[in-house]
Design a protein around this motif. Structure first.
Motif, mmCIF file in Angstrom:
data_model
loop_
_atom_site.group_PDB
_atom_site.id
_atom_site.type_symbol
_atom_site.label_atom_id
_atom_site.label_comp_id
_atom_site.label_asym_id
_atom_site.label_seq_id
_atom_site.Cartn_x
_atom_site.Cartn_y
_atom_site.Cartn_z
ATOM 1 N N ARG A 307 0.841 -1.210 0.000
ATOM 2 C CA ARG A 307 0.000 0.000 0.000
ATOM 3 C C ARG A 307 0.873 1.257 0.000
ATOM 4 O O ARG A 307 0.565 2.239 -0.670
ATOM 5 N N ILE A 308 1.948 1.209 0.779
ATOM 6 C CA ILE A 308 2.884 2.351 0.804
ATOM 7 C C ILE A 308 3.441 2.594 -0.597
ATOM 8 O O ILE A 308 3.517 3.744 -1.067
ATOM 9 N N ILE A 309 3.823 1.505 -1.258
ATOM 10 C CA ILE A 309 4.408 1.650 -2.608
ATOM 11 C C ILE A 309 3.375 2.259 -3.562
ATOM 12 O O ILE A 309 3.700 3.138 -4.362
ATOM 13 N N ASN A 310 2.112 1.854 -3.430
ATOM 14 C CA ASN A 310 1.056 2.458 -4.256
ATOM 15 C C ASN A 310 0.847 3.932 -3.928
ATOM 16 O O ASN A 310 0.607 4.747 -4.807
ATOM 17 N N MET A 311 0.920 4.262 -2.660
ATOM 18 C CA MET A 311 0.774 5.672 -2.253
ATOM 19 C C MET A 311 1.895 6.508 -2.846
ATOM 20 O O MET A 311 1.683 7.645 -3.280
ATOM 21 N N LYS A 312 3.108 5.950 -2.865
ATOM 22 C CA LYS A 312 4.249 6.670 -3.453
ATOM 23 C C LYS A 312 3.971 6.981 -4.920
ATOM 24 O O LYS A 312 4.272 8.064 -5.409
ATOM 25 N N LYS A 313 3.368 5.993 -5.627
ATOM 26 C CA LYS A 313 3.116 6.163 -7.068
ATOM 27 C C LYS A 313 2.098 7.269 -7.325
ATOM 28 O O LYS A 313 2.195 8.006 -8.293
ATOM 29 N N THR A 314 1.082 7.357 -6.453
ATOM 30 C CA THR A 314 0.024 8.335 -6.701
ATOM 31 C C THR A 314 0.420 9.739 -6.254
ATOM 32 O O THR A 314 -0.261 10.694 -6.578
ATOM 33 N N HIS A 315 1.498 9.833 -5.469
ATOM 34 C CA HIS A 315 1.909 11.157 -4.997
ATOM 35 C C HIS A 315 2.687 11.931 -6.057
ATOM 36 O O HIS A 315 3.497 11.358 -6.744
#
Lengths: 315, 285
Positions: A307-315
């Motif tokens: 989930r953290i990795i996905n959050m990084k992508k959307t930021h």
């Protein structure tokens, strides 16, 4: 990683060893010396063991008085009593004057097991970490516990060492070296950082292995010292991996996760997901069942990392 | 060079010293415009006998290993302790009027890391007896002959930890431990008898196994005699239950609960000092 040993057992052994070298060490217990393993010290050095009975507040004050005369006082009971029942005594008689008392509390967290929520401290790290002058260590295995007990005995001032009831896997060999206030890097990685303490470190490693199988390189830090926190390691984790998962057998409020969030906010703000006990008390069950029921699993840690990795992508 | 320590053996000289300590208390609390005069004045005679007659101390060497220890468990009575320490030579008496100021070593409640001669940081009530037990256990462990004293308030012993520690002291046969209960009968919300009926204090300690001596806490020879009796009591700790008057020595403060934690105004300081001056000359407070 094959052998299993409880951190309380490593504590009891180390304390009994230290007793031979350091005559200033005295040990107090509140009618739980069989469980906390201070009984092993008591058997060897009965003249330096003080049985306080079921009186945790008095035990902390008595430990303070002993320390005021130059003794190194180890005081043990279950974590829920050491930090909650005797909080004001720890504060006024130990932390305020900065006396040389080592609160080595066992049976911390959910892995107390069948005794249930009344006995499972999910708030002790928060309570101890907020006190000025207090050093807080949460060892992850037997070798690290031996180091923690030795460093507590050597360094002057109040310490809180959080120990567990259940046997946990050995992570380190006896030659492993630790430094107070410095995180131990167990896995290098650039995609995400998992910061864990105590019994959850071995599960963080399992999560990192599972992530690795998917091609995700997770850094894993064993944050054995909660206070003083290794702010530098947290900042590097934030800057180099862009996101952090914290993992602890403690409330997600005020413990390791809280400390890491406070640190990262003032250095390099990145997303942080806190895996821990979600602001609820525990219940009866077997230790592994409880960790599963409260979401303290390798699967959940790995999921949080993704989930953290996905959050990084959307930021 | 070691300074000669003042040891007074004449009760009249001790009474005069107690009177000086009372004057310090009034002046310092007045100067701070805050603090606790009532329970400081009630304990002045006890603290004077300890610091100027009975305790083995070296004011010029506050950390001397073989010193007797005194724990002020009722930490809000800090002014009486500070006044005694200053009069004994631990620090200049001029420091006393800095009580509670931002730059002072004299904190509102005793701080062992700031004030020479303070043996234990106290303030949250009910904790000092446990610390005193720890010290007395350490002395026994080391085969040392120094003694431990503690002063508790009658309101303070409503705290349950006091009775935990009372059990510890008896269980471990701490005959090197002597406590005073400053039984002045008043606490913040009113008479102790109305707040929590803490009567028959001596019987309570006796039931826990203590050697109990009941005295008038303003009778200096009686205080001296009780401490001597404690020294000759073996196998158990001694509790000296001392009947006192809150605000003792300042007539408008005596037995007035409002003076527990209220500072006198300048004109009240003047009046109090004048009254104390008169009683000092009289020899007995």
């Amino acid at each position: 990683m094959s052998k299993m040993i409880a951190t309380r057992a490593a504590y009891g052994e180390t304390l009994a060893e230290l007793g031979a070298h350091d005559a200033k060490i005295v040990v107090l217990d509140a009618d739980l010396s069989g469980s906390t393993r201070t009984g092993w010290f008591a058997a060897k050095y009965p003249e330096r063991f003080i049985q306080m009975g079921i009186a945790e507040a008095d035990m902390m004050g008595t430990a303070a008085g002993l320390a005021a005369t130059g003794k190194t006082a180890f005081a043990s009971t279950f974590a829920v009593f050491a930090t909650g029942r005797a909080f004001d005594q720890v504060r006024q008689s130990i932390a305020v004057p900065g006396l040389n008392v080592k609160i080595c509390a066992t049976h911390a967290g959910l892995t107390v097991g069948e005794d249930g929520g009344s006995h499972q401290s999910v708030e002790d790290i928060a309570l101890m970490r907020v006190l000025p002058n207090m050093t807080v260590i949460v060892p992850s295995d037997a070798a690290q516990t031996r180091w923690a007990v030795r460093v507590a005995a050597e360094k002057n001032g109040p310490f809180y060492v959080r120990l567990g009831r259940a046997a946990v896997p050995e992570i380190y060999d006896e030659e492993a070296e630790f430094e107070l206030g410095k995180a131990k890097t167990l896995r290098e990685g650039q995609d995400v950082t998992i910061i864990a303490c105590g019994v959850m470190v071995s599960r963080a490693l399992e999560a990192a292995d599972a992530l690795g199988a998917k091609g995700i390189h997770a850094r894993v830090l064993d944050m054995h010292t909660i206070k003083p926190l290794d702010d530098e390691a947290v900042r590097r984790a934030a800057e180099e991996t862009g996101g952090i998962v914290t993992v602890e057998e403690h409330s997600i409020i005020g413990g390791l996760g809280g400390a890491v969030c406070e640190s990262v906010c003032s250095s390099a703000p990145v997303p942080v997901i806190r895996v821990g006990v979600a602001d609820v008390f525990g219940r009866s069950g077997k230790p592994d069942e409880l960790l599963e029921a409260y979401g303290l699993t390798a699967e959940n840690i790995a999921c949080a990392a993704e989930r953290i990795i996905n959050m990084k992508k959307t930021h | 060079m070691r300074l000669a320590r003042v040891v007074l053996s004449d009760p009249e000289e001790l009474a005069a010293k107690a009177c000086e300590i009372r004057k310090h208390i009034v002046r310092m609390v007045g100067a701070a415009s805050s603090g606790h005069p009532g329970g400081s004045l009630s304990a002045a005679d006890i603290v004077t006998v300890l610091y100027f007659n009975k305790m083995r101390i070296r004011p010029d060497d506050p950390k001397w290993a073989d010193r007797d220890r005194f724990v002020l468990s009722k930490g809000h009575a800090a002014p009486v302790l500070y006044a005694a320490l200053a009069e004994a030579g631990y620090f200049p008496t001029d420091d006393l009027v800095t009580l509670r100021r931002i730059d002072s070593h004299l904190q509102g409640h005793p701080d062992m890391n700031q004030t020479p001669g303070v043996e234990m940081s106290t303030g949250s009530l009910g904790q000092g007896l446990s610390a005193a037990c720890g010290m007395a256990i350490a002395a026994k462990m080391d085969g040392a002959d120094w003694r431990v004293y503690a002063l508790l308030g009658d309101g303070e012993i409503e705290e349950g930890q006091v009775w935990e520690a009372a059990m510890t002291a008896v269980h471990r046969k701490l005959d090197n431990l002597t406590i005073f209960v400053d039984w002045n009968g008043l606490q913040i919300d009113g008479p102790v008898s109305e707040v929590k009926s803490m009567d028959r204090i001596g019987e309570r300690f006796a039931a826990f196994g203590w050697h109990v001596i009941e005295i008038d806490g303003h009778d200096i020879p009686a205080i001296m005699g009780a401490i001597e009796e404690a020294h000759e009591t073996f196998g158990r700790p001694t509790a000296i239950v001392a009947r006192t008057v809150k605000g003792k020595g300042v007539s408008f403060m005596e037995n007035e609960v409002g003076w527990h934690g209220t500072a006198p105004k300048p004109d009240q300081v003047e009046a109090a000092l004048e009254e104390l001056e008169g009683s000092c000359k009289g020899g007995v407070a």
